[in-house]
Design an enzyme around this catalytic site. Structure first.
Site, PDB file in Angstrom:
ATOM      1  CE  LYS A   1     -29.273 -33.211 -70.863  1.00  0.00           C
ATOM      2  NZ  LYS A   1     -28.948 -32.012 -70.090  1.00  0.00           N
TER       3      LYS A   1
ATOM      4  CE  LYS B   1     -25.775 -39.093 -67.114  1.00  0.00           C
ATOM      5  NZ  LYS B   1     -25.349 -37.742 -67.079  1.00  0.00           N
TER       6      LYS B   1
ATOM      7  CE  LYS C   1     -29.380 -33.884 -61.745  1.00  0.00           C
ATOM      8  NZ  LYS C   1     -29.003 -32.659 -62.406  1.00  0.00           N
TER       9      LYS C   1
HETATM   10  P1  TYM Z   1     -25.531 -32.533 -63.788  1.00  0.00           P
HETATM   11  O1  TYM Z   1     -26.454 -31.848 -62.892  1.00  0.00           O
HETATM   12  O2  TYM Z   1     -26.082 -33.358 -64.899  1.00  0.00           O
HETATM   13  O3  TYM Z   1     -24.525 -33.454 -62.978  1.00  0.00           O
HETATM   14  C1  TYM Z   1     -23.850 -32.957 -61.838  1.00  0.00           C
HETATM   15  C2  TYM Z   1     -22.573 -33.740 -61.579  1.00  0.00           C
HETATM   16  O4  TYM Z   1     -22.872 -35.110 -61.305  1.00  0.00           O
HETATM   17  C3  TYM Z   1     -22.077 -35.956 -62.137  1.00  0.00           C
HETATM   18  N1  TYM Z   1     -22.861 -37.164 -62.457  1.00  0.00           N
HETATM   19  C4  TYM Z   1     -22.440 -38.424 -62.253  1.00  0.00           C
HETATM   20  N2  TYM Z   1     -21.294 -38.910 -61.749  1.00  0.00           N
HETATM   21  C5  TYM Z   1     -21.184 -40.270 -61.646  1.00  0.00           C
HETATM   22  N3  TYM Z   1     -22.147 -41.137 -62.032  1.00  0.00           N
HETATM   23  C6  TYM Z   1     -23.329 -40.687 -62.545  1.00  0.00           C
HETATM   24  N4  TYM Z   1     -24.269 -41.546 -62.886  1.00  0.00           N
HETATM   25  C7  TYM Z   1     -23.509 -39.261 -62.663  1.00  0.00           C
HETATM   26  N5  TYM Z   1     -24.528 -38.490 -63.124  1.00  0.00           N
HETATM   27  C8  TYM Z   1     -24.112 -37.210 -62.994  1.00  0.00           C
HETATM   28  C9  TYM Z   1     -21.799 -35.107 -63.386  1.00  0.00           C
HETATM   29  O5  TYM Z   1     -20.655 -35.555 -64.072  1.00  0.00           O
HETATM   30  C10 TYM Z   1     -21.603 -33.737 -62.788  1.00  0.00           C
HETATM   31  O6  TYM Z   1     -20.288 -33.576 -62.311  1.00  0.00           O
HETATM   32  N6  TYM Z   1     -23.232 -29.781 -66.955  1.00  0.00           N
HETATM   33  C11 TYM Z   1     -23.000 -30.109 -65.574  1.00  0.00           C
HETATM   34  C12 TYM Z   1     -23.326 -28.965 -64.637  1.00  0.00           C
HETATM   35  C13 TYM Z   1     -22.440 -27.791 -64.862  1.00  0.00           C
HETATM   36  C14 TYM Z   1     -21.042 -27.731 -64.591  1.00  0.00           C
HETATM   37  C15 TYM Z   1     -20.642 -26.414 -64.950  1.00  0.00           C
HETATM   38  C16 TYM Z   1     -20.128 -28.647 -64.089  1.00  0.00           C
HETATM   39  C17 TYM Z   1     -22.824 -26.571 -65.328  1.00  0.00           C
HETATM   40  N7  TYM Z   1     -21.722 -25.747 -65.390  1.00  0.00           N
HETATM   41  C18 TYM Z   1     -19.310 -26.010 -64.799  1.00  0.00           C
HETATM   42  C19 TYM Z   1     -18.798 -28.249 -63.948  1.00  0.00           C
HETATM   43  C20 TYM Z   1     -18.409 -26.937 -64.318  1.00  0.00           C
HETATM   44  C21 TYM Z   1     -23.788 -31.373 -65.259  1.00  0.00           C
HETATM   45  O7  TYM Z   1     -23.562 -32.385 -65.768  1.00  0.00           O
HETATM   46  O8  TYM Z   1     -24.708 -31.317 -64.376  1.00  0.00           O
END
Ligand code: TYM
Length: 331
Positions: free
Chosen positions: A113, A195, A198
């Site tokens: 990032k 990966k 978004k």
């Molecule tokens: P975020 O919003 O980036 O992603 C949310 C979840 O989606 C999964 N993910 C994927 N899984 C498979 N393939 C992909 N291409 C892919 N892109 C995203 C991520 O692994 C995630 O599980 N930091 C976290 C949000 C968060 C969180 C937490 C998670 C904040 N606090 C506490 C668990 C526990 C995140 O990545 O968000």
């Protein structure tokens, strides 16, 4: 005996992709019966990169509606908005004092990032994993279902929990990651060694949960495949492997079952079939999400109840933490 606690969150920071669904939300639905579940809209994480305020608020509501539309039951699970529970920020501050700058700088996501948002490498971006640890540890979480990209952050959460416990005495449960084998990493349709994200600039790289049927099918038709014409999963065939993984996750079968199904078929038919399976699976979710979005009273009542439950649980852990570190709490 008390149920085990499961915690997870998604940032309302953009249109969710089928990666978010396959790596995270889909698994939550399957797990919600056996655990006390907390699912958050991680809006505090989202502002570590620039957000349009009105859009962030709207996406937060879209995300709750999506959780509900995917089958998360608000009677069984606590659904809430992270910024509505002040203990997340408060525990982050305490954990900051035992988290090292060096370990935060090493995080892959921070490095990625920082490269992507070189004009905005803010403290929050570096502190992201500490806030995430606070989320998890506040609820005495046993299990955290996430996609593979979050594994490193979970290691930090575990380290901080143990470090705090060693320094101040047993306070936090040390959480375990739960990463499903299939769907843990859905890759970009255009660059299958990356990966699916978004925020990808190439509009054909990611399939969004809000995409309509024609768009979904068109994106899959344009998906990059590999040389040769065999439909089988392997290290050398990243594009085909990714499509097989997507097909298997949305169809509810294994990758090897999917390979068998497409034996002898061409890439054209294969890509169309993947698109159709995804579009069929998303159609009812999209319809239900639209229905819920129109029912503002219901969605806000779910969030209000969630906030109250989360607040209570978080307050309990935080007052224990404050006592342990020696903060004055009145006589
Ligand atoms: P975020 O919003 O980036 O992603 C949310 C979840 O989606 C999964 N993910 C994927 N899984 C498979 N393939 C992909 N291409 C892919 N892109 C995203 C991520 O692994 C995630 O599980 N930091 C976290 C949000 C968060 C969180 C937490 C998670 C904040 N606090 C506490 C668990 C526990 C995140 O990545 O968000």
């Amino acid at each position: 005996m008390e149920n085990k606690v499961l915690y997870s969150a998604v940032q309302p920071s953009g249109n969710l992709t089928i990666g978010n669904y396959a790596g995270a939300i889909r698994n939550w639905v399957a797990l919600q019966n056996g655990y006390d579940c907390f699912f958050a809209m991680a809006d505090m994480h989202a502002i570590t990169v620039k957000q349009e305020p009105a859009l962030l608020r709207r996406r937060t509501l879209e995300l709750v509606s999506l959780y509900l539309a995917c089958g998360i039951d608000p009677e069984k699970c606590t659904l809430y908005v992270q910024s509505q529970v002040p203990q997340h920020a408060e525990l982050t501050w305490v954990l900051n004092s035992i988290a090292y700058v060096g370990e935060m700088e090493r995080m892959t996501q921070f490095k990625d990032k920082s490269r992507k948002h070189a004009d905005n490498i803010n403290m929050g971006l570096m502190d992201y994993p500490v806030l995430m640890a606070a989320d998890i540890l506040l609820y005495q979480t046993d299990l955290v279902p996430v996609g593979a990209d979050q594994k490193q952050h979970l290691e930090i959460a575990r380290d901080l929990a143990s470090r705090f416990n060693n320094r101040y005495g047993e306070t936090f449960r040390v959480p375990e990651p739960y990463i499903m084998k299939e769907g843990a990493k859905i890759c970009s349709l255009q660059e299958p060694d990356k990966k699916m994200s978004k925020s990808d600039e190439n509009p054909n790289a990611s399939v969004f949960l809000s995409d309509d049927r024609d768009t979904i099918i068109r994106k899959f038709k344009r998906a990059v495949t590999d040389s040769g014409n065999e439909i089988c999963a392997s290290e050398e065939k990243k594009g085909v492997t990714n499509l097989l993984t997507i097909y298997a996750t949305f169809k509810g079968c294994t990758v090897s079952e999917a390979e068998k199904e497409f034996e002898g078929k061409g890439y054209g038919d294969f890509k169309l079939a993947v698109g159709e399976v995804v579009a069929d699976a998303l159609a009812p979710i999209q319809a239900e999400q639209q229905r819920l979005l129109a029912d503002k009273g219901y969605v806000s009542s779910v969030l209000k109840a969630g906030q109250e439950r989360a607040f209570k649980a978080a307050r309990k852990t935080l007052s224990k933490v404050y006592r342990k570190v020696g903060f004055y709490q009145g006589d």
